[in-house]
Write a protein that holds these residues in place. Structure first.
Motif, PDB file in Angstrom:
ATOM      1  N   TYR A 176      -6.526  -0.756  11.995  1.00 11.14           N
ATOM      2  CA  TYR A 176      -5.332  -0.411  12.762  1.00 11.14           C
ATOM      3  C   TYR A 176      -5.708  -0.691  14.213  1.00 11.14           C
ATOM      4  N   GLY A 200      -5.124   5.511   0.083  1.00 10.45           N
ATOM      5  CA  GLY A 200      -5.070   6.402   1.198  1.00 10.45           C
ATOM      6  C   GLY A 200      -5.907   7.683   0.945  1.00 10.45           C
ATOM      7  N   CYS A 201      -5.988   8.420   2.018  1.00 13.75           N
ATOM      8  CA  CYS A 201      -6.776   9.658   2.029  1.00 13.75           C
ATOM      9  C   CYS A 201      -6.329  10.659   0.967  1.00 13.75           C
ATOM     10  N   ALA A 222      -0.132  -1.168   6.179  1.00 14.28           N
ATOM     11  CA  ALA A 222      -0.139   0.274   5.904  1.00 14.28           C
ATOM     12  C   ALA A 222       0.219   1.058   7.158  1.00 14.28           C
ATOM     13  N   PRO A 223       0.794   2.258   6.975  1.00 13.54           N
ATOM     14  CA  PRO A 223       1.429   2.758   5.750  1.00 13.54           C
ATOM     15  C   PRO A 223       2.798   2.105   5.508  1.00 13.54           C
ATOM     16  N   TRP A 239      -1.762  15.541   4.319  1.00 16.04           N
ATOM     17  CA  TRP A 239      -1.138  15.224   5.608  1.00 16.04           C
ATOM     18  C   TRP A 239      -0.410  16.435   6.198  1.00 16.04           C
ATOM     19  N   GLU A 298       1.297   5.340  -0.087  1.00 20.73           N
ATOM     20  CA  GLU A 298       0.655   6.657  -0.014  1.00 20.73           C
ATOM     21  C   GLU A 298       1.717   7.697   0.280  1.00 20.73           C
ATOM     22  N   PHE A 306       0.876  -1.172   0.000  1.00 20.82           N
ATOM     23  CA  PHE A 306       0.000   0.000   0.000  1.00 20.82           C
ATOM     24  C   PHE A 306       0.913   1.222   0.000  1.00 20.82           C
ATOM     25  N   HIS A 364     -10.095  -2.048   6.376  1.00 25.32           N
ATOM     26  CA  HIS A 364      -9.003  -1.329   7.050  1.00 25.32           C
ATOM     27  C   HIS A 364      -9.070  -1.559   8.548  1.00 25.32           C
ATOM     28  N   TRP A 420       2.230   9.718  10.860  1.00 28.34           N
ATOM     29  CA  TRP A 420       1.513   8.495  11.248  1.00 28.34           C
ATOM     30  C   TRP A 420       2.528   7.419  11.633  1.00 28.34           C
ATOM     31  N   ILE A 447       2.386   9.827   2.429  1.00 28.78           N
ATOM     32  CA  ILE A 447       2.201  10.234   3.812  1.00 28.78           C
ATOM     33  C   ILE A 447       3.597  10.079   4.414  1.00 28.78           C
ATOM     34  N   ASN A 501     -11.560   5.211  -1.894  1.00 35.01           N
ATOM     35  CA  ASN A 501     -10.559   4.750  -0.923  1.00 35.01           C
ATOM     36  C   ASN A 501     -11.274   4.128   0.261  1.00 35.01           C
ATOM     37  N   GLU A 502     -11.455   4.936   1.285  1.00 33.48           N
ATOM     38  CA  GLU A 502     -12.026   4.415   2.534  1.00 33.48           C
ATOM     39  C   GLU A 502     -13.418   5.027   2.646  1.00 33.48           C
ATOM     40  N   GLU A 515      -5.558  -2.258   4.417  1.00 37.22           N
ATOM     41  CA  GLU A 515      -4.755  -1.439   5.326  1.00 37.22           C
ATOM     42  C   GLU A 515      -4.869  -2.075   6.698  1.00 37.22           C
TER      43      GLU A 515
HETATM   44  O1  AHR Z   1      -2.733   4.638   6.169  1.00 36.05           O
HETATM   45  C1  AHR Z   1      -3.069   5.879   6.677  1.00 36.05           C
HETATM   46  C2  AHR Z   1      -4.520   6.258   6.399  1.00 36.05           C
HETATM   47  O2  AHR Z   1      -5.385   5.388   7.058  1.00 36.05           O
HETATM   48  C3  AHR Z   1      -4.945   6.158   4.967  1.00 36.05           C
HETATM   49  O3  AHR Z   1      -4.617   7.294   4.253  1.00 36.05           O
HETATM   50  C4  AHR Z   1      -6.436   6.022   5.067  1.00 36.05           C
HETATM   51  O4  AHR Z   1      -6.979   5.257   4.013  1.00 36.05           O
HETATM   52  C5  AHR Z   1      -6.652   5.382   6.424  1.00 36.05           C
HETATM   53  O5  AHR Z   1      -7.528   6.111   7.184  1.00 36.05           O
END
Ligand code: AHR
Length: 660
Positions: A437, A229-230, A506-507, A260, A23, A21, A435, A517, A25, A369-370, A463
């Protein structure tokens, strides 16, 4: 503990299941994988600020540029008038009052050179009234580390409005970090500049920072999802990633602020944080992403905007079925033509002009994306409209849907209802992007997460990461403990490979001291790469995927109670059984394999084991680089071999891949 390995084949594993993945960021693209060393090369940078619903940006075209030496009698102005590119309307106008002075750029955290390496400098200049030479130099504390000179050529009237392109090569006579790139003038005069650029000569394809490129390639990724990603959505709709802006020469690519840049803005920082100058030059554009995929052997997976700004940041949207909405659908169709079309199509011809007449073989496309459905945000209708238009023209394209930002809320349930309802339509969705985390403990507790998933719609675990802790600039959030929990969770993905067809951590990248992040898979600074323990877990998986899983008689359930997590696959080509096993316990654990007679001739195994690199005395201490920067916790990989029939000792807190 005894682990059963039966001969019965179970789930077919997609050969490209483990991917990446990407991005922009944490300075992953500009200041990262994109090997450009000059920050704000086109004098277009903006400073972004504000908070959800009131984001703003202000022009700051001289950002990162300063007189050299600091007290030089020189004027620097970012002006408009007759630019090199209409897309980037500003350029630098400078008047030098004294010979042997000039201006400099400090790059991303200082310019770093490697002794013996060449660096290619390109810039465009227009001599308004100047007849001297341009000297490019990398300098620190008055000492020169690389230098080249070229005389100016265009000082006649007919060159008015015309920027001339200059090339020079700098040779580093010594390594240095924290230096500046300077352009020095041998006479007084007035000159205009645009697009001042410097790349190391070892940049892969003249584009990608070599050490980062090599680190990605060594993962043997099955696919690469980009550009986020965003970033795909932007914090405002106009801030979204517009891939068409990148399909031209680098100096024509329209600068955009990076969403970001405003991360964690709050009243305490006056809604303008330390990364407010994080911009996107689009130097790493869609041509470069496709090329990257080709060079690292990954399938491209671009993600389209469906007419939403980031749903966390804004309610801004394009009305469905409006002209603008159809333009977004057209963007998707044009992208497929860009990637795959013959060179006599409009977008195929652009690909050829950029240097790649052969198609890039795009088969995957992300729709949104999300995203999630709300009363105001009609994502499902948008997905359907994109799906119909794309499949009408390109029925073979595999589309990725979105399950939203988590795997526990109503948003997630509603998304799965939607895709399941449409499951009978052929090729409606190839896989749904999830996604998560989460804390390491969550991953351990959910190693059966996919065991009971319906099989008719596939999953893209798009993610995920263990978050022992999180925040900005926290490489110490990348712990071995976190990585082990990811390895344990991945046994669940592998075992359920008939429903989970793709997965990406991710990331991916984070520049030390520039990270919005954490945790992230690979950390780096201006000279070094620091792969985290999660990186090695990913690599142990991606390089050791079999073709099909083997039956374990459900033994993983009992094992999990003992803090052991495993999955088994078989590689037809190599004729090898591959056992992946995590020992999450604080002490070593013996295991005995009970193997089906089909594999009894496989008497010897080779193993790779990941453990924490810290000595007991170091445990709990944060690790620092030579430059005194905090680093991710070190992991150690060791090789061993042995006899399959004998007891195998799994070290405490370890992840082992055994092949026999
Ligand atoms: O991976 C960081 C961010 O997490 C991504 O940009 C987004 O898709 C998710 O909220």
């Amino acid at each position: 503990m005894e682990l059963k390995i039966n001969a019965a084949r179970r789930a077919k594993i997609q050969p490209d299941m483990i991917g990446l993945f990407f991005e922009d960021i944490n300075y992953a693209a500009d200041g990262g994988l994109y090997a450009e060393m000059i920050e704000n090369r086109s004098f277009e940078f903006v400073r972004a600020g504000g908070d959800a619903k009131d984001y703003y940006f202000e022009y700051d075209g001289l950002y990162s540029w300063n007189p050299y030496p600091a007290n030089a009698a020189i004027t620097l102005r970012a002006v408009q008038g007759s630019p090199l590119s209409e897309n980037n309307p500003h350029y630098l106008r400078t008047t030098v009052h004294r010979a042997e002075t000039g201006f400099c750029n400090s790059g991303y955290g200082g310019i770093a050179l490697k002794e013996g390496m060449d660096y290619h400098v390109t810039f465009f200049a227009r001599c308004v009234s100047y007849q001297g030479c341009f000297r490019a130099e990398v300098i620190k504390d008055g000492k020169s580390y690389a230098m080249a000179e070229i005389s100016c050529e265009d000082h006649s009237e007919e060159t008015f409005n015309y920027f001339r392109r200059y090339h020079m090569t700098l040779h580093a006579n010594q390594s240095v970090t924290g230096a500046v790139f300077a352009l020095i003038f041998t006479e007084p005069g007035t000159i205009e500049f645009d697009f001042i650029s410097m790349f190391p000569s070892d940049a892969v394809a003249g584009i990608f920072r070599k050490d980062l490129f090599d680190t990605l390639k060594a993962l043997k990724p099955g696919f690469l999802r980009f550009p986020g990603g965003c970033i795909v959505e932007g914090n405002t709709f106009s801030n979204r990633y517009r891939y068409k802006d990148s399909l031209t020469e680098p100096w024509n690519r329209k600068n955009n602020w990076n969403r970001w840049a405003v991360h964690e803005n709050c009243i305490e920082n006056d809604f303008c944080g330390q990364y407010s100058h994080y911009n996107q030059t689009l130097g790493l554009g869609y041509y470069e992403y496709f090329l990257l995929c080709e060079l690292i052997g990954a399938k491209p997976l671009p993600v389209m905007n469906v007419g939403f700004a980031c749903q966390y940041q804004s309610t801004e949207q394009v009305t469905i079925n409006s002209e603008e909405f159809f333009r977004l659908i057209q963007d998707a169709l044009d992208l497929i033509e860009f990637a795959n079309g013959s060179t006599d199509t409009k977008w195929g011809a652009i690909r050829e002009k950029m240097g790649h007449p052969e198609p890039f073989n795009l088969t995957l496309l992300g729709i949104g994306n999300e995203q999630w459905q709300t009363e105001r945000a009609d994502f499902f209708e948008r997905y359907t409209a994109f799906e119909q238009a794309i499949h009408e023209r390109y029925p073979f394209i595999r589309l990725i849907g979105s399950a939203g930002p988590d795997i526990t809320s109503d948003r997630y349930t509603a998304a799965w209802d939607f895709y399941h309802k449409n499951a009978d339509k052929s090729n409606f969705v190839y896989a749904v992007d999830e996604h998560y985390y989460v804390r390491p403990q969550w991953l351990y507790e959910h190693v059966d997460f996919y065991d009971n998933y319906p099989r008719n719609v596939k999953v893209f675990s798009g993610e995920y990461a263990a978050h022992p802790l999180s925040g900005m600039n926290r490489p110490d959030a990348n712990t071995v403990e976190g990585a082990l929990s990811e390895a344990a969770f991945l046994t669940n993905l592998e075992r359920n490979a008939d429903v989970v067809v793709m997965a990406s951590y991710a990331p991916l990248l984070a520049r030390l001291d520039y990270a919005q992040w954490s945790p992230d898979m690979i950390w780096f600074d201006e000279t070094e790469v620091y792969p985290s323990a999660s990186y090695y877990v990913q690599q142990l998986y991606s390089c050791n995927m079999g073709d099909i899983t083997l039956d374990t008689g459900g033994g993983e359930k009992e094992a999990a109670k003992e803090g052991l997590y495993y999955s088994v696959s078989y590689c037809e080509k190599e004729g090898e059984v591959i056992l992946k096993i995590v020992n999450a316990n604080g002490e070593a654990k013996p295991v005995k394999l009970q193997i089906d007679e089909e594999f009894c001739s496989h008497s010897r195994y080779r193993a790779k084991t990941l453990t924490a690199g810290n000595t007991a005395a170091d445990a709990g201490k944060s690790i620092k680089s030579e430059k005194d920067r905090l680093l991710p916790e070190k992991a150690v990989l060791s090789d061993s071999e042995g006899t399959v029939m004998e007891e195998i000792i799994l070290p405490a807190k370890s992840f082992t891949v055994l092949r026999f």
